[in-house]
Design an enzyme around this catalytic site. Structure first.
Site, mmCIF file in Angstrom:
data_model
loop_
_atom_site.group_PDB
_atom_site.id
_atom_site.type_symbol
_atom_site.label_atom_id
_atom_site.label_comp_id
_atom_site.label_asym_id
_atom_site.label_seq_id
_atom_site.Cartn_x
_atom_site.Cartn_y
_atom_site.Cartn_z
ATOM 1 N N GLY A 51 0.833 -1.189 0.000
ATOM 2 C CA GLY A 51 0.000 0.000 0.000
ATOM 3 C C GLY A 51 0.866 1.236 0.000
ATOM 4 N N GLN A 56 3.127 9.905 1.053
ATOM 5 C CA GLN A 56 4.408 9.189 1.025
ATOM 6 C C GLN A 56 5.139 9.425 -0.291
ATOM 7 O OE1 GLN A 56 2.381 5.257 2.113
ATOM 8 N NE2 GLN A 56 4.379 5.085 3.108
ATOM 9 N N CYS A 111 6.422 0.060 7.081
ATOM 10 C CA CYS A 111 5.949 1.163 6.246
ATOM 11 C C CYS A 111 7.074 1.574 5.302
ATOM 12 C CB CYS A 111 5.570 2.338 7.147
ATOM 13 S SG CYS A 111 5.019 3.805 6.259
ATOM 14 N N LEU A 112 6.723 1.839 4.047
ATOM 15 C CA LEU A 112 7.750 2.246 3.091
ATOM 16 C C LEU A 112 8.415 3.557 3.510
ATOM 17 C CD1 LEU A 112 6.063 1.353 -0.337
ATOM 18 C CD2 LEU A 112 7.773 0.052 0.935
ATOM 19 N N HIS A 153 -3.957 1.559 7.979
ATOM 20 C CA HIS A 153 -2.584 2.090 7.953
ATOM 21 C C HIS A 153 -2.466 3.203 6.898
ATOM 22 C CE1 HIS A 153 1.978 1.388 7.948
ATOM 23 N NE2 HIS A 153 1.773 2.203 6.918
ATOM 24 N N GLU A 154 -2.974 2.929 5.697
ATOM 25 C CA GLU A 154 -2.822 3.915 4.611
ATOM 26 C C GLU A 154 -3.673 5.155 4.859
ATOM 27 O OE1 GLU A 154 -0.395 3.573 2.783
ATOM 28 O OE2 GLU A 154 -0.037 1.446 3.106
ATOM 29 N N HIS A 157 -2.154 7.755 6.988
ATOM 30 C CA HIS A 157 -1.194 8.653 6.318
ATOM 31 C C HIS A 157 -1.889 9.912 5.792
ATOM 32 C CE1 HIS A 157 2.526 6.448 6.461
ATOM 33 N NE2 HIS A 157 2.038 5.376 5.869
HETATM 34 ZN ZN ZN Z 1 2.907 3.539 5.764
#
Ligand code: ZN
Length: 198
Positions: A51, A56, A111-112, A153-154, A157
């Protein structure tokens, strides 16, 4: 003459202000938004994520790409898993969570934007998601399993939150040193990580 056809894909890392802000709703799905969606799907694949939220990618807009593997389907799948997992990668425009289950579960998350750091996060097991997709469909369904967790989670953000903001005091203590190092390293790199693609 040699042409260098390599492009860089850049993601923002913890400490970048764009990750702490509230993302703006998308008013019009125009060519720029379609391009952004395409780029974010590519970034998700290149960085091997499940995701990615637009902040991000450095863009403070309410868009999320999900690429949750079909194999993550729960034993008793929620309607959302049945409906959405076959549609990955899926682009959500202005997604929102209408309700949360009272049951919670704890799983490790990464997380990226927080490379190489993993920690357990307690979240509601299921959520009811409402969103437009890039194709203009409206979806509204209950999502559990990895999908339900990934959605939470997304969407965090989009409201300036990272999973590291949701750790228990014990879990936060465990990763405090690593996060400090990440922030220090990120500052030198302008809170960016890049990968080259052809
Ligand atoms: Zn993340």
């Amino acid at each position: 003459m040699i042409f260098n056809s390599k492009r860089q894909i850049t993601l923002r890392t913890l400490g970048d202000k764009v990750l702490a802000g509230t993302a703006a709703p998308i008013l019009n799905v125009d060519a720029d938004i379609v391009r952004l969606a395409r780029e974010m799907i590519e970034a998700t694949v290149v960085f091997n994520g499940i995701g990615l939220a637009a902040p991000q990618y450095g863009i403070s807009k309410r868009m999320v790409v999900l690429d949750v593997p079909a194999e993550s389907m729960s034993e008793v799948p929620t309607p959302g898993e049945e409906q959405l997992l076959p549609r990955m990668p899926l682009v959500l425009i202005n997604p929102e969570i209408l309700s949360y289950s009272t049951n919670t579960s704890i799983h490790d998350e990464g997380c990226l934007s927080v490379p190489d750091i993993y920690a357990p996060v307690e979240r509601p097991e299921k959520v009811v998601l409402r969103s437009m997709t890039l194709d203009g469909d409206m979806i509204e369904c209950e999502c559990g399993g990895l999908l339900g967790r990934c959605i939470q989670h997304e969407l965090d953000h989009l409201d300036g939150k990272c999973f590291t903001d949701r750790l228990s005091p014990e879990a936060a203590r465990e990763v405090a040193g690593e996060i400090k190092r990440l922030l220090r390293y990120g500052e030198k790199k302008s809170f960016m990580r890049t990968k080259s693609v052809k």
